[in-house]
Design an enzyme around this catalytic site. Structure first.
Site, short mmCIF file in Angstrom:
data_model
loop_
_atom_site.label_atom_id
_atom_site.label_comp_id
_atom_site.label_asym_id
_atom_site.label_seq_id
_atom_site.Cartn_x
_atom_site.Cartn_y
_atom_site.Cartn_z
N VAL A 181 0.71 -1.16 -0.12
CA VAL A 181 -0.04 0.05 0.00
C VAL A 181 0.69 1.10 0.08
O VAL A 181 0.75 2.10 -0.91
CB VAL A 181 -0.85 0.03 1.27
CG1 VAL A 181 -1.81 1.22 1.14
CG2 VAL A 181 -1.79 -1.31 1.13
N TYR A 182 1.82 1.23 1.08
CA TYR A 182 2.73 2.62 1.01
C TYR A 182 3.43 2.78 -0.24
O TYR A 182 3.54 3.75 -0.84
CB TYR A 182 3.60 2.33 2.30
CG TYR A 182 4.86 3.35 2.30
CD1 TYR A 182 4.34 4.56 2.97
CD2 TYR A 182 5.88 3.28 2.02
CE1 TYR A 182 5.24 5.67 2.88
CE2 TYR A 182 7.06 4.32 2.07
CZ TYR A 182 6.56 5.37 2.80
OH TYR A 182 7.40 6.29 2.68
N ALA A 183 4.17 1.36 -0.65
CA ALA A 183 4.89 1.73 -2.03
C ALA A 183 4.18 2.12 -3.27
O ALA A 183 4.43 3.14 -4.06
CB ALA A 183 5.49 0.30 -2.09
#
Length: 242
Positions: A152-154
């Site tokens: 998600v962050y990436a």
């Protein structure tokens, strides 16, 4: 090497801790007047103490209406001129996708992507008529590698890296520079959500960098001759193993 930003006006989001505070401190010590933007009023008050050119601005950028007041608030405090903007505020969601809370995903994507785009849009509208200005966005090594423990962050950082590089092609004609700094793991509160075994492994192997080291890179980017843009700096600890 000393860098001078004497006479420059700057603003940094997410400025009360981590990379945001390290960047703000470096800008202040280089001579700039800095508006420090954060939602944490007490933390802002604490970090601004002792710096005559540090100006706190309390805003929750995830509040849509409050976010619209960012540029007016900055310009009011800087007598109408902004030379440097560091879009740094962000959130982190790590771990397996199926374990991520949908509301956390929404908040992170909103802050890491939508808020950055809206803030940078407003900054460009101010800087373009002046035919000069610098915008730095905090990206991540995760924007350049499909990190398996943080999909998600990436994904948010892949999106914002594309935004920076495409926007750069629109604004260089107006004398503006926009670039990103993409650190590997930095010792900040964002690492609190890392899988514990991964964090322990990174600490044991010396695979983390300090926020102040990222701030030094930002100063380098800002002090290049106007004809040179540092498009993206990818920096990681030497011992970090992808």
């Amino acid at each position: 090497m000393g860098y001078s930003l004497e006479g420059k006006n700057a603003a940094v989001t997410g400025a009360a801790s981590g990379i945001g505070w390290a960047s703000s401190k470096a800008l202040l010590e280089a001579g700039a007047t800095v508006v420090l933007v954060d939602r944490d009023a007490k933390a802002l008050e604490r970090v601004c103490t002792g710096y005559d050119k540090a100006i706190p601005l309390v805003i929750d950028l995830l509040d849509t209406q409050a976010c619209k007041t960012l540029m007016p608030g900055i310009l009011e405090r800087l007598n109408g001129t902004l030379d440097i903007f560091h879009a740094n505020a962000g959130l982190y969601v790590g771990g397996d996708l199926v374990d991520a809370d949908p509301d956390d995903i929404d908040r992170m994507l909103n802050l890491n992507i939508n808020v950055v785009m809206k803030n940078v849009r407003d900054v460009i509208k101010h800087m373009s008529p002046n035919k000069t200005g610098d915008i730095i966005v905090t990206s991540s090594l995760a924007a350049h590698f499909p990190t398996p423990w943080e999909p998600v962050y990436a994904s948010s950082k892949w999106a914002i890296d594309c935004f920076v590089q495409t926007t750069r092609r629109q604004v260089f004609k107006d004398g503006l520079r926009i670039g990103s700094v993409s650190p590997g793991p930095v010792i900040t509160a964002l690492l609190d959500d890392w899988p514990q075994e991964k964090l322990d492994e990174a600490k044991a192997s010396g695979s983390l960098v300090e926020a102040k080291e990222i701030a030094e890179i930002i100063l380098f980017m800002l002090t290049r001759p106007r004809g040179m843009t540092i498009r993206d700096v990818v920096v990681m600890p030497t011992n970090f193993d992808l």
